[in-house]
Design an enzyme around this catalytic site. Structure first.
Site, PDB file in Angstrom:
ATOM      1  N   GLY A   6      55.419  90.527  86.414  1.00 27.75           N
ATOM      2  CA  GLY A   6      54.747  91.122  85.263  1.00 27.75           C
ATOM      3  C   GLY A   6      55.498  90.789  83.986  1.00 27.75           C
ATOM      4  N   GLY A   7      56.327  91.729  83.531  1.00 26.68           N
ATOM      5  CA  GLY A   7      57.026  91.616  82.246  1.00 26.68           C
ATOM      6  C   GLY A   7      57.684  90.264  82.003  1.00 26.68           C
ATOM      7  CD  GLU A  48      53.170  93.587  92.535  1.00 24.68           C
ATOM      8  OE1 GLU A  48      53.797  92.814  91.822  1.00 24.68           O
ATOM      9  OE2 GLU A  48      52.185  94.221  92.144  1.00 24.68           O
ATOM     10  CB  SER A  56      61.886  95.068  88.119  1.00 28.34           C
ATOM     11  OG  SER A  56      61.250  96.172  87.493  1.00 28.34           O
ATOM     12  CG  HIS A  85      48.582  95.399  90.220  1.00 22.07           C
ATOM     13  ND1 HIS A  85      49.045  96.525  89.582  1.00 22.07           N
ATOM     14  CD2 HIS A  85      49.564  94.472  90.124  1.00 22.07           C
ATOM     15  CE1 HIS A  85      50.264  96.276  89.103  1.00 22.07           C
ATOM     16  NE2 HIS A  85      50.604  95.042  89.417  1.00 22.07           N
ATOM     17  CD  GLU A 140      50.171  97.903  86.345  1.00 25.16           C
ATOM     18  OE1 GLU A 140      49.422  97.022  85.895  1.00 25.16           O
ATOM     19  OE2 GLU A 140      51.422  97.814  86.315  1.00 25.16           O
ATOM     20  CG  ASN A 167      49.744  91.016  86.842  1.00 22.93           C
ATOM     21  OD1 ASN A 167      48.797  90.881  86.063  1.00 22.93           O
ATOM     22  ND2 ASN A 167      49.964  92.146  87.501  1.00 22.93           N
ATOM     23  CD1 TRP A 168      51.151  86.325  82.308  1.00 22.38           C
ATOM     24  CD2 TRP A 168      49.623  85.381  80.945  1.00 22.38           C
ATOM     25  NE1 TRP A 168      51.479  85.011  82.150  1.00 22.38           N
ATOM     26  CE2 TRP A 168      50.562  84.390  81.320  1.00 22.38           C
ATOM     27  CE3 TRP A 168      48.576  85.015  80.099  1.00 22.38           C
ATOM     28  CZ2 TRP A 168      50.497  83.070  80.875  1.00 22.38           C
ATOM     29  CZ3 TRP A 168      48.499  83.695  79.654  1.00 22.38           C
ATOM     30  CH2 TRP A 168      49.457  82.740  80.033  1.00 22.38           C
ATOM     31  CE  LYS A 169      51.892  94.266  85.420  1.00 23.05           C
ATOM     32  NZ  LYS A 169      52.719  95.412  85.761  1.00 23.05           N
ATOM     33  N   GLY A 219      57.651  97.436  86.565  1.00 23.90           N
ATOM     34  CA  GLY A 219      57.841  97.756  85.153  1.00 23.90           C
ATOM     35  C   GLY A 219      58.986  98.715  84.878  1.00 23.90           C
TER      36      GLY A 219
END
Ligand code: PGA
Length: 255
Positions: free
Chosen positions: A233-234, A166, A212, A94, A96, A9-11, A172
């Protein structure tokens, strides 16, 4: 057997040039592995150029959100028919989007129906907040979110979607859930699927963990029998760490 999925997930990261470069780097590092489904979810403006470049690479593409209507006066939105042919999956709900953009269980359900109606596969995200976790409300929160998101879907539709657990406190933060906890909650998701749609559907539907996830913890996470992959993500923004997670997962599944 359920095929494991590593979903990046590159956001809101990467320009078109950066996205193409990252995909090429990952391909160079991983090559063709058919053991693990590699899903890249870039910003929507990158989908078309990425599709052109990755057609002969083993990547599937996903969008990070969409609207439930097919078209209309919804400035800034993208609809499921627009994603047809560009994306295989659409991430929905998601945390966010729920926290920052007013997404609710009801809109997640509408979007899930709309995405399926256009032959795309939803990745429905659920997860409890830190406060809910500390109050001991994890199971009730996850149960309510899964039930609401899947409301009105038939067995066949449920099997073609993916659910991502999640925990919000793990996203994150560098503080992932333990593999055991992640496995238990993904097991709870599967139990809810069994209750709603029977054992065959529950056994065929993939459940991912996200929050994470990184090369250090992905092995233990993927050892959990109810976890079929990760939403990353990251760690998906760096070719080497994403590639390493694909390799580790391939080893867990072939070993
Ligand atoms: P993270 O993000 O891996 O950076 O924690 C996961 C996600 O938001 O899907």
């Amino acid at each position: 057997m359920r095929k494991p999925m590593m979903a990046g997930n590159w956001k809101m990261n990467m320009t078109v040039a950066g996205a193409l470069d990252l995909a090429r780097q990952i391909y160079r590092l991983v090559g063709d592995t058919s053991v693990v489904e590699q899903l890249l979810c870039p910003p929507s403006v990158c989908l078309h150029p990425l599709k052109a470049v990755t057609d002969d690479m083993p990547f599937l593409l996903g969008a990070q959100n969409c609207h439930w209507q097919e078209s209309g006066a919804f400035t800034g939105e993208i609809s499921p028919p627009m994603l047809r042919g560009l994306a295989d999956y659409v991430v929905l709900g998601h945390s966010e989007r729920r926290q920052l953009f007013g997404e609710t269980d009801e809109t997640v359900n509408k979007k899930t129906h709309a995405v399926l109606a256009h032959q795309l596969n939803p990745i429905v995200c659920v997860g409890e907040s830190l406060e809910q976790n500390e109050r001991g409300e994890t199971s009730s929160t996850i149960t309510a979110q899964v039930r609401a998101a899947l409301d009105g879907l038939n067995d066949e539709q449920v099997q073609s979607l993916v659910i991502a657990y999640e925990p919000i406190w793990a996203i994150g933060t560098g503080r992932a859930a333990t593999a055991q906890t992640a496995g238990d909650i993904c097991g709870l998701v599967r139990a809810i699927l069994r209750e709603m749609h029977g054992a065959a559907v529950a056994g065929a539907t993939r459940v991912l963990y996200g929050g994470s996830a990184k090369p250090d913890n992905i092995g233990a996470i993927m050892e959990q029998s109810d976890i079929d992959g990760a939403l990353i993500g990251g760690a998906s923004l760096e070719a080497e760490s994403y590639a390493e997670m694909v390799r580790i997962t391939a080893r867990v599944y072939s070993g």
